[in-house]
Design an enzyme around this catalytic site. Structure first.
Site, PDB file in Angstrom:
ATOM      1  CB  VAL A  48      -0.935   0.014   1.227  1.00 29.26           C
ATOM      2  CG1 VAL A  48      -1.738   1.307   1.283  1.00 29.26           C
ATOM      3  CG2 VAL A  48      -1.854  -1.202   1.206  1.00 29.26           C
TER       4      VAL A  48
ATOM      5  CD  GLU B  88       7.553 -11.494  25.032  1.00 27.27           C
ATOM      6  OE1 GLU B  88       7.330 -11.182  23.852  1.00 27.27           O
ATOM      7  OE2 GLU B  88       6.816 -12.239  25.701  1.00 27.27           O
TER       8      GLU B  88
ATOM      9  CG  ASP C 133       0.490  -2.385  16.065  1.00 29.82           C
ATOM     10  OD1 ASP C 133      -0.292  -2.906  16.883  1.00 29.82           O
ATOM     11  OD2 ASP C 133       1.598  -2.862  15.787  1.00 29.82           O
TER      12      ASP C 133
END
Lengths: 405, 405
Positions: B81, B170, B301
């Protein structure tokens, strides 16, 4: 009475074979044996093209030296040789020194760059375990990075191999097997990958039978290699190399991965220690001793033995190094026992097989030309034989190649 | 009568869930559904820290979009896009364009570098499959190169993680598991490896329960991480970063591997297309539509939903994106059927688990604090749940995590 001290420098094919033969020939009370090596492992130099391409893990091409030496007879010192002091009969190491009564120099060769500018800085080598895994990871990083960049840098997918000798051709065989895997792994279009082989000599695999050479070239071309024969690398630069065919104007081949696989010279320790040498190789006596030094033997890539038939030196190979090791072990045993009659070395060429990837090869074995699956089978037999010669059947079971068909 | 056309941009958690729900809710004769995505695969953003550290292969964190969409109902277009033309109701793609009656923008976020100099040029990200495998290979290349250099460059063994939020922590959990393997692989002394975590905020994992934060910090410190808290990255430079604690003088941390894991902003297409946004995120209506555009939804998001309890936006997570996808699918089905009553989105927080490596984690699930093996188990349940929500039981069997204990 003081026991004589035998020091062997290097645990490559020649040095390690000398050591394992000596530890059988010599009793604990006859002599001390010291083996000095930079790493605590031996590696199969002739398998490095596989580790470099990423088709065989580097741990499969090396084994722990302590697994093959008899530690009750051989004292292993892990250190790097700096220089040999012939007059004081001692070897200077990075972390110490060791004196000797008999010395075997089996330090292996070094890449010969023929003074070509930039090769040392910008080209990768297929020299040892460290360089092999660095090259493997470098190529993988280029593929991993390709899709990250908005402006695609096709030079990341261009690989140049300098040299169409044994190492170069065997590396190309593995590389062309590995490339489709890398393309799949990193979502890269296979057709964007370019592989060049640049060779200054007028032929691929000089000295090989022309029919076999044709087989090798057409096989590798079919797998995507473009050969530039009679073309010399003039200079390596960041992001590529300059090449020229004969006296023509040099032009650039863009590539983020230039691999120099074209030449081997003797170890630099040889010249540094004041031995008379040609490109680091010492023309040894028939008993493999250095002229003028009755207690110093040189074998392997730093030794030079003339093939009387064609009046040219034998190329340095694992085969010749191991055969030299057999003779040196016997000759040192003789000297320790005060026998003056030493054995003369003659090379018994059992054949040569050049791999073209996992399941293809070319070769001459016992005087017969072979190609394809049969040659590939023989290549693995040769590889396993080197393991057997040094480490016995146990080592073949541990590290051998059993994908024979 | 012309069928309305529903276009979904992005096949992340939100976009793909919208698609699979819509293909069930809507009949072939009711509307056309088009899904546009840059890649032909979906990837688990929340597993990228594993692919980046090299503890999980990147093919395990992605699957083919065509495996979960019903191709008789959904037209999949692989393209990127460029911009949305709201007035003409069409989407400009790199290789074409597509018009829409209803649009779902689910393009995901982008790293937020807060204008810190050099981050874009010199820092690695944990953003997508491409960046994850590049980072993995970069770290491996540093280790592979270390022993190749005569002058050892210890900065190759120094890794800086910018950000002690979810992704940073993480990643550190996986990285500390991976480092001993890399040391073994490349014959590198474990004690030479340095891992830093630099965080500008006064605490690790802001918003997390302090007891759990302490557990995480002490676990990672024990595994070799040095935390620099309340310390801001001022600039990334070749070979390192400049950091400063408060107003103190900046100093340099040397490292060949700087990973930026500190911030996410909305997709740049949002601002480029003229939507009113804060850091690329659009404050959507309760029905998830863009104010002023009755036919455009934004989720994931690039959407901004306020947590009324604390009057701050919910952080962007997979959990919220998927819940939004459920609502958007229903709302579009309603619009297609000319119902004006749309469902209101409310976030149902089922909990949060932050992994600390393969077998350790911290978390709050259904309001209860958990650590260690139990939390690690819950983390895998959460991971498998995302697969299940989009791809059903078949996808869990294919890509699920079954090393549950």
């Amino acid at each position: 009475m003081r026991k004589p001290k035998i020091v062997i420098l290097g645990a490559g094919y020649g040095g390690l074979l000398t050591t394992v033969r000596l530890q059988k020939l010599i009793g604990v009370n006859e002599a001390d044996i010291v083996l000095v090596n930079k790493n605590d492992y031996h590696y199969e130099t002739t398998w490095l093209h596989e580790a470099s391409a990423g088709t065989l893990h580097h741990d499969k091409v090396r084994y722990d030296i302590r697994d093959v030496i008899d530690r009750s007879k051989v004292d292993f010192v892990q250190d790097t040789v700096v220089e040999i002091n012939k007059d004081e009969k001692k070897v200077i190491l990075e972390k110490g020194e060791v004196d000797y009564d008999y010395l075997v120099i089996a330090l292996g060769g070094e890449p010969e760059t023929f003074g070509i500018k930039g090769l040392k800085e910008y080209a990768f080598g297929i020299t040892n375990v460290n360089s092999a895994r660095q090259l493997r990871e470098h190529i993988e990083y280029q593929f991993a990075t390709y899709n990250m960049e908005e402006e695609k840098n096709d030079n990341r997918l261009s690989i140049v191999v300098g040299g169409a000798g044994f190492t170069g051709i065997e590396f190309l065989g593995e590389l062309t097997n590995r490339i489709p895997e890398l393309c799949h792994e990193y979502d890269v279009d296979f057709h964007k990958v370019k592989i060049y082989c640049v060779e200054a000599a007028p032929t691929v695999l000089p000295g090989f039978d022309p029919e076999l050479v044709n087989y090798a070239v057409s096989t590798l071309e079919r797998k995507g290699v473009e050969f530039l024969i009679g073309t010399a690398i003039k200079e390596a630069v960041p992001g590529g190399i300059l090449v020229a065919k004969g006296d023509a104007e040099p032009y650039e081949i863009k590539s983020e991965t230039v691999v120099w696989a074209a030449g081997v010279r003797g170890n630099s320790v040889i010249e540094k220690s004041g031995f008379e040498a040609m490109r680091g190789r010492v023309k040894v006596q028939p008993d493999l001793r250095v002229p003028g030094f009755d207690n110093v033997f040189i074998i392997g890539d730093s030794s030079l033995v003339i093939n009387e038939e064609i009046n040219r030196p034998y190329p340095p190979t694992a085969q010749i190094a191991m055969q030299q090791g057999e003779v040196v072990a016997k000759n040192i045993a003789a000297l320790v026992r005060n026998k003056s009659e030493l054995e003369t070395f003659t090379f018994d060429n059992k054949g040569t097989v050049c791999s073209l990837g996992e399941d293809d090869a070319i070769g001459v074995v016992f005087g017969k030309k072979i190609t394809g699956g049969k040659a590939s089978f023989m290549k693995k037999v040769v590889d396993n034989r080197a393991l057997y010669m040094i480490g016995g059947a146990g080592m073949v079971l541990k590290k051998g190649k059993f994908n024979l068909f």
